[in-house]
Every structure is written in structure tokens, then in C-alpha cells.
Design a protein around this motif. Structure first.
Motif, PDB file in Angstrom:
ATOM      1  N   UNK A 147       0.830  -1.200   0.000  1.00  0.00           N
ATOM      2  CA  UNK A 147       0.000   0.000   0.000  1.00  0.00           C
ATOM      3  C   UNK A 147       0.866   1.251   0.000  1.00  0.00           C
ATOM      4  N   UNK A 148       1.938   1.235   0.756  1.00  0.00           N
ATOM      5  CA  UNK A 148       2.857   2.378   0.786  1.00  0.00           C
ATOM      6  C   UNK A 148       3.454   2.623  -0.597  1.00  0.00           C
ATOM      7  N   UNK A 149       3.878   1.554  -1.253  1.00  0.00           N
ATOM      8  CA  UNK A 149       4.461   1.691  -2.589  1.00  0.00           C
ATOM      9  C   UNK A 149       3.443   2.289  -3.555  1.00  0.00           C
ATOM     10  N   UNK A 150       2.215   1.782  -3.515  1.00  0.00           N
ATOM     11  CA  UNK A 150       1.175   2.274  -4.418  1.00  0.00           C
ATOM     12  C   UNK A 150       0.875   3.749  -4.169  1.00  0.00           C
ATOM     13  N   UNK A 151       0.832   4.145  -2.909  1.00  0.00           N
ATOM     14  CA  UNK A 151       0.557   5.551  -2.583  1.00  0.00           C
ATOM     15  C   UNK A 151       1.634   6.472  -3.153  1.00  0.00           C
ATOM     16  N   UNK A 152       2.895   6.103  -2.966  1.00  0.00           N
ATOM     17  CA  UNK A 152       3.984   6.970  -3.414  1.00  0.00           C
ATOM     18  C   UNK A 152       4.068   6.989  -4.938  1.00  0.00           C
ATOM     19  N   UNK A 153       3.838   5.849  -5.577  1.00  0.00           N
ATOM     20  CA  UNK A 153       3.837   5.817  -7.040  1.00  0.00           C
ATOM     21  C   UNK A 153       2.784   6.763  -7.599  1.00  0.00           C
ATOM     22  N   UNK A 154       1.594   6.764  -6.996  1.00  0.00           N
ATOM     23  CA  UNK A 154       0.518   7.636  -7.466  1.00  0.00           C
ATOM     24  C   UNK A 154       0.807   9.098  -7.154  1.00  0.00           C
ATOM     25  N   UNK A 155       1.368   9.358  -5.990  1.00  0.00           N
ATOM     26  CA  UNK A 155       1.624  10.741  -5.564  1.00  0.00           C
ATOM     27  C   UNK A 155       2.768  11.380  -6.329  1.00  0.00           C
ATOM     28  N   UNK A 156       3.879  10.644  -6.468  1.00  0.00           N
ATOM     29  CA  UNK A 156       5.098  11.216  -7.042  1.00  0.00           C
ATOM     30  C   UNK A 156       5.330  10.830  -8.495  1.00  0.00           C
ATOM     31  N   UNK A 157       4.472   9.958  -9.026  1.00  0.00           N
ATOM     32  CA  UNK A 157       4.615   9.493 -10.413  1.00  0.00           C
ATOM     33  C   UNK A 157       6.003   8.899 -10.655  1.00  0.00           C
ATOM     34  N   UNK A 158       6.367   7.966  -9.794  1.00  0.00           N
ATOM     35  CA  UNK A 158       7.657   7.291  -9.906  1.00  0.00           C
ATOM     36  C   UNK A 158       7.422   5.785  -9.946  1.00  0.00           C
ATOM     37  N   UNK A 159       8.461   5.059 -10.319  1.00  0.00           N
ATOM     38  CA  UNK A 159       8.357   3.607 -10.421  1.00  0.00           C
ATOM     39  C   UNK A 159       8.442   2.955  -9.050  1.00  0.00           C
ATOM     40  N   UNK A 160       7.996   1.706  -8.991  1.00  0.00           N
ATOM     41  CA  UNK A 160       8.093   0.947  -7.742  1.00  0.00           C
ATOM     42  C   UNK A 160       9.548   0.797  -7.319  1.00  0.00           C
ATOM     43  N   UNK A 161      10.438   0.653  -8.296  1.00  0.00           N
ATOM     44  CA  UNK A 161      11.859   0.504  -7.982  1.00  0.00           C
ATOM     45  C   UNK A 161      12.400   1.739  -7.262  1.00  0.00           C
ATOM     46  N   UNK A 162      11.973   2.922  -7.702  1.00  0.00           N
ATOM     47  CA  UNK A 162      12.445   4.147  -7.055  1.00  0.00           C
ATOM     48  C   UNK A 162      11.874   4.283  -5.650  1.00  0.00           C
ATOM     49  N   UNK A 163      10.631   3.856  -5.471  1.00  0.00           N
ATOM     50  CA  UNK A 163      10.043   3.896  -4.131  1.00  0.00           C
ATOM     51  C   UNK A 163      10.805   2.957  -3.201  1.00  0.00           C
ATOM     52  N   UNK A 164      11.103   1.767  -3.674  1.00  0.00           N
ATOM     53  CA  UNK A 164      11.839   0.796  -2.862  1.00  0.00           C
ATOM     54  C   UNK A 164      13.232   1.314  -2.516  1.00  0.00           C
ATOM     55  N   UNK A 165      13.844   2.029  -3.457  1.00  0.00           N
ATOM     56  CA  UNK A 165      15.168   2.601  -3.193  1.00  0.00           C
ATOM     57  C   UNK A 165      15.091   3.630  -2.071  1.00  0.00           C
ATOM     58  N   UNK A 166      14.040   4.448  -2.086  1.00  0.00           N
ATOM     59  CA  UNK A 166      13.866   5.433  -1.014  1.00  0.00           C
ATOM     60  C   UNK A 166      13.625   4.736   0.323  1.00  0.00           C
ATOM     61  N   UNK A 167      12.802   3.698   0.294  1.00  0.00           N
ATOM     62  CA  UNK A 167      12.527   2.957   1.526  1.00  0.00           C
ATOM     63  C   UNK A 167      13.805   2.393   2.132  1.00  0.00           C
ATOM     64  N   UNK A 168      14.703   1.949   1.276  1.00  0.00           N
ATOM     65  CA  UNK A 168      15.929   1.321   1.760  1.00  0.00           C
ATOM     66  C   UNK A 168      16.836   2.308   2.477  1.00  0.00           C
ATOM     67  N   UNK A 169      16.613   3.616   2.268  1.00  0.00           N
ATOM     68  CA  UNK A 169      17.429   4.646   2.911  1.00  0.00           C
ATOM     69  C   UNK A 169      16.891   5.032   4.284  1.00  0.00           C
ATOM     70  N   UNK A 170      15.735   4.499   4.655  1.00  0.00           N
ATOM     71  CA  UNK A 170      15.128   4.830   5.934  1.00  0.00           C
ATOM     72  C   UNK A 170      15.204   3.632   6.877  1.00  0.00           C
ATOM     73  N   UNK A 171      15.067   3.903   8.169  1.00  0.00           N
ATOM     74  CA  UNK A 171      14.906   2.805   9.112  1.00  0.00           C
ATOM     75  C   UNK A 171      13.682   1.995   8.708  1.00  0.00           C
ATOM     76  N   UNK A 172      13.723   0.702   8.932  1.00  0.00           N
ATOM     77  CA  UNK A 172      12.586  -0.125   8.554  1.00  0.00           C
ATOM     78  C   UNK A 172      11.366   0.237   9.395  1.00  0.00           C
ATOM     79  N   UNK A 173      10.201  -0.006   8.823  1.00  0.00           N
ATOM     80  CA  UNK A 173       8.955   0.256   9.536  1.00  0.00           C
ATOM     81  C   UNK A 173       8.901  -0.548  10.832  1.00  0.00           C
ATOM     82  N   UNK A 174       9.395  -1.765  10.782  1.00  0.00           N
ATOM     83  CA  UNK A 174       9.364  -2.633  11.958  1.00  0.00           C
ATOM     84  C   UNK A 174      10.233  -2.070  13.083  1.00  0.00           C
ATOM     85  N   UNK A 175      11.400  -1.538  12.725  1.00  0.00           N
ATOM     86  CA  UNK A 175      12.277  -0.972  13.753  1.00  0.00           C
ATOM     87  C   UNK A 175      11.655   0.269  14.371  1.00  0.00           C
TER      88      UNK A 175
END
Length: 212
Positions: free
Chosen positions: A138-166
Motif C-alpha cells: 500500500x505504501x508503494x502504491x501511494x507513493x507511485x501515485x503521488x510522485x509518479x515514480x516507479x516501484x523501484x524508485x520507491x523501494x530505493x527510497x525505503x531502503x534509505x530509511x529505518x525499517x517500519x518494523x524498527x
């Protein structure tokens, strides 16, 4: 004078923390948007502009003087050290701006909204922290729609942040934003009521005990 409670609201990209903060503002909270403040400082503060230009090049700003966010993002998300460098330039000024607001705040709920509360080490300056979470897809879909970017770019941004679980594991309150707007509005109201109730929030009283 009414007592002041300071609540941090954070979460990974696409979790919907800004939606939660918008509802808290409607209920009467004062919201300090750290990320928006950082962008504003990069345009309005001459010393910050100079340091950003020195670190990342003249391309960081367009000819009209506005911040070239696309260029800057391409630089800071290329490697962790570059993101840390930018944060080192901007975060002290953001902390200063929040301190000014906190000192003049006269009671009620003051919300510190930021993507990097834990990464910036500001959690101990707050009474408690709420982490907003949502399913990864759901997070990936929201950012793709908001920023008009690919899933790969969203995942790359996610990898730069602390994990949601942490983040959730360190939170005082976890607000799960996995449904419709009516549900998140209801949970935001419960969060507001929790923050304003009784003895207020504290790390000792609420750590790991609340999920909305």
C-alpha cells in the motif's frame, strides 16, 4: 496556563503520517512539519543555501533561485553518506526552528511531524512518539501515485530509511493506516484524546503499550 504535550509523529515513506497530522491539526493541535521546514530553509536561509551549493553543486538551485529538488534527490539518494551530509547541514537549523516554536507555545498539543525523528535523534526531546504504519504494498502504491515514480524508485527510497518494523518497535504509540479515510480520522482522534488525557504521554507509561 494549560499544560503542553509534545508528540512526535513519524513513519516511513507512504505511511500517511501527513494525513494523521492534518487531522490532529483540525482537532486543535499545532503541527510543526520538519520536512517542510527543511525545504523552506534550503530556499530562504542564505547560509544553508551556500552550504548546500558547496556540497552538492550549483545545480542544487534553479536559475530563479528555487530548490532543484529532483537534482538534489538524485544526489542524496545515490549513497547514504550524501544523505547524511545534507541532514547535517539542515537538521540543526530545523531543530532551532522547532525550539523557537516550543518556547513560545502556550499549552495544548504540539506535534513534531518528521520522517527522521529516530534517525535525527530527537525522540528524547519529545514526550512520546507515534509511528504511523501501513502495509508495504500500500505504501508503494501511494507513493507511485503521488510522485509518479516507479516501484523501484520507491523501494530505493525505503531502503534509505529505518525499517517500519524498527520504528514501530521503538514507538510509544503505533497507528496503523491500512484502511479508508474514515478509519484514519477515527484513529487520529483517539491519538489526540490519548495525548491530551490525564497525566499525558511519557515514554515510561506508553512504550509498546498502544496500537491504534
Amino acid at each position: 496556563m494549560a499544560s503542553t504535550r509534545i508528540l512526535g509523529v513519524t513513519g516511513g515513506i507512504g505511511c500517511g503520517k501527513s494525513v494523521v497530522c492534518a487531522y490532529l491539526a483540525q482537532l486543535g493541535a499545532e503541527v510543526f512539519d520538519a520536512d517542510l521546514t527543511a525545504r523552506s530553509l534550503m530556499e530562504s536561509d542564505e547560509r544553508v543555501r551556500q552550504e548546500v551549493t558547496r556540497a552538492f553543486g550549483r545545480e542544487s538551485y534553479r536559475e530563479d533561485g528555487s530548490l532543484n529538488r529532483k537534482w538534489l534527490a538524485s544526489q542524496v539518494f545515490a549513497e547514504d553518506s550524501r544523505l547524511e551530509e545534507l541532514n547535517g547541514i539542515v537538521h540543526p537549523k530545523v531543530a532551532e526552528a522547532f525550539g523557537i516554536l516550543r518556547n513560545r507555545f502556550e499549552g495544548g498539543l504540539l506535534v513534531h511531524e518528521a520522517a527522521l525523528i529516530y534517525e535525527a535523534g530527537v525522540e528524547n526531546r519529545l514526550d512520546a512518539v507515534c509511528v504511523v504504519t501501513a502495509p508495504k504494498e500500500l505504501r508503494i502504491a501511494r507513493v507511485m501515485a503521488r510522485d509518479r515514480v516507479s516501484a523501484e524508485k520507491v523501494l530505493a527510497r525505503m531502503s534509505r530509511q529505518l525499517s517500519q518494523e524498527e520504528k514501530a518497535g521503538r514507538a510509544d504509540v503505533v497507528l496503523v493506516n491500512d484502511s479508508d479515510m474514515a478509519a484514519v480520522r477515527s484513529k487520529s482522534r483517539r491519538l489526540y484524546e490519548l495525548a491530551m488525557s490525564g497525566e499525558g504521554l511519557s515514554f515510561e507509561n506508553f512504550r509498546f503499550t498502544r496500537q491504534l
